[in-house]
Scaffold this active site. Sequence first.
Site, PDB file in Angstrom:
ATOM      1  N   GLY A  25     -26.544  11.348  14.813  1.00  0.00           N
ATOM      2  CA  GLY A  25     -27.132  10.440  13.825  1.00  0.00           C
ATOM      3  C   GLY A  25     -26.154   9.448  13.216  1.00  0.00           C
ATOM      4  N   HIS A 139     -12.152  -1.856   7.581  1.00  0.00           N
ATOM      5  CA  HIS A 139     -12.214  -1.178   6.266  1.00  0.00           C
ATOM      6  C   HIS A 139     -11.079  -0.189   6.021  1.00  0.00           C
ATOM      7  CE1 HIS A 139     -16.085  -2.952   5.508  1.00  0.00           C
ATOM      8  NE2 HIS A 139     -16.678  -2.322   6.500  1.00  0.00           N
ATOM      9  N   ASP A 174     -18.169 -10.127  10.513  1.00  0.00           N
ATOM     10  CA  ASP A 174     -18.929  -8.877  10.337  1.00  0.00           C
ATOM     11  C   ASP A 174     -19.743  -9.041   9.044  1.00  0.00           C
ATOM     12  OD1 ASP A 174     -18.338  -5.592  11.103  1.00  0.00           O
ATOM     13  OD2 ASP A 174     -19.131  -6.004   9.089  1.00  0.00           O
ATOM     14  N   HIS A 176     -20.047  -7.026   6.699  1.00  0.00           N
ATOM     15  CA  HIS A 176     -19.367  -6.381   5.566  1.00  0.00           C
ATOM     16  C   HIS A 176     -18.072  -7.100   5.208  1.00  0.00           C
ATOM     17  CE1 HIS A 176     -21.862  -3.130   7.394  1.00  0.00           C
ATOM     18  NE2 HIS A 176     -22.127  -2.880   6.117  1.00  0.00           N
ATOM     19  N   ASP A 263     -22.903  -6.590  13.401  1.00  0.00           N
ATOM     20  CA  ASP A 263     -23.921  -6.147  12.451  1.00  0.00           C
ATOM     21  C   ASP A 263     -24.449  -7.308  11.628  1.00  0.00           C
ATOM     22  OD1 ASP A 263     -21.537  -6.442  11.122  1.00  0.00           O
ATOM     23  OD2 ASP A 263     -21.446  -4.384  10.358  1.00  0.00           O
ATOM     24  N   ARG A 269     -29.163  -2.220  12.698  1.00  0.00           N
ATOM     25  CA  ARG A 269     -29.603  -0.985  12.043  1.00  0.00           C
ATOM     26  C   ARG A 269     -29.048  -0.867  10.626  1.00  0.00           C
ATOM     27  NH1 ARG A 269     -28.094   4.914  14.736  1.00  0.00           N
ATOM     28  NH2 ARG A 269     -28.439   6.147  12.844  1.00  0.00           N
TER      29      ARG A 269
END
Length: 453
Positions: A25, A139, A174, A176, A263, A269
Amino acid sequence: MGDTHQPRVDYFYDASLGNYHLGEGHPMRPHRVRLTHHLVVEYGLYKHLNVFRPKPASRADLTAFHSDDYMHFLNQITPDAAKEELDQMERFNLGADCPIFDGLYEYCQTYTGGSIAGAARINQQSSDIVLNWAGGMHHAKRGEASGFCYINDIVLAILELLKVHPRVLYIDIDIHHGDGVEEAFYLTNRVMTLSFHQWGGNFFPGTGHADDLGSKSGKNYSLNFPLRAGMNDAAYESIFKPVVEKVMAHFAPSVVVVCCGADSISGDRVGCWNLTIRGHGACLEYLKTFNVPLLLLGGGGYTIRNVSRCWCYETSRMLNQGIPDTIPGHEFSDYYAGNDYKLHVPISNMENENSPAELEKIKAKLLTALSSLEHAPNVQMQTGNLGTRRNPAGLFDGDSDDEDEWEPNTRPHRTQRCHLAEYYDEPDAQGDLLGTDRPNREFDEPPSDEEHL
Ligand SMILES: [Zn+2]
């Protein structure tokens, strides 16, 4: 590298990468890099690339940025032992987002090895564009994991570039905020960081306000463009081009490093933007027009059938190779069946919550910051401290002892500009060059990859 001849493009890939699994997951699936690679091979793009298998980054490579104790822990921890070491797990921010899994350290060594070796190839002027889609883990911090990132290969690659290049530009597309890279270079004017990211609410990581501009010698060398949900191609282009154009003119980098997180494309997602693959790729195509070497690293991207589409398409654009929209049949074709095996996928009808007025306001703020820089600096730059921003906004309580401060200026090998031969005397320092007539096609496929299409 001019418009008239083909850029020399290097590509780093290791077939083992796709076998790592962060857990049931978990949205970060290294398998996406294998999907990308299969498209690159099936479209025949590998024929135009120098394909390298990266040499794993050594402990010494990693501790050029990361703390010894964090690297020691990451190297020895196992999934079973993690259950007994809760204090240390918490100390290094390991666990939920950044779980311990089998082969974690080797996985990090592999993707990081590609980024550092790619930087070395650019330093040697052996390559115009380097692609390492497995990298881009923006990150990770000096002493802790964050946001699915354990080792910050981007910071390490930039440190490598700084051995030769006076100024390095880092751009992050990205969705983020590129917080780990910004933090590492917040105090220096030798690295400019420019991040475009979703901001507000509980969106991770929460940093990257437009007012965060760097400090000390690095004042106005950290640029942030916070955005709302629903960014589309037209809005993105309207801010990306003018800001980048001014950055190139005023900062005049001799190399550009990009976190190409996918992303930020429609249907991710985790992400909440609405860029097309063409729109995302147009950012890289625009950067390419400046004829400055590019180090392109992966980053996030969680709808993996679109991540592979995006990075394959961008590989083709960097090579100036047109590729058909129908994906060639191959063993992973099923991933693309939902969109009739097409490379390009439709966007959603979501609203763009970014108003033109708000975009204009933030753009103006960044352009003003850039105006305050010395135009195209050609004098000796102040090096400042290439160090971590200590305790930004009180986020890192209990980690403020000065002896722990990362101080590369005390390590002469990183601040001296040395002759190339001092660093790159090993002929195979970048890993094994795989002949492009022998593409890296012997994959160790896991028997069952239970991917949800
Ligand atoms: Zn991301």
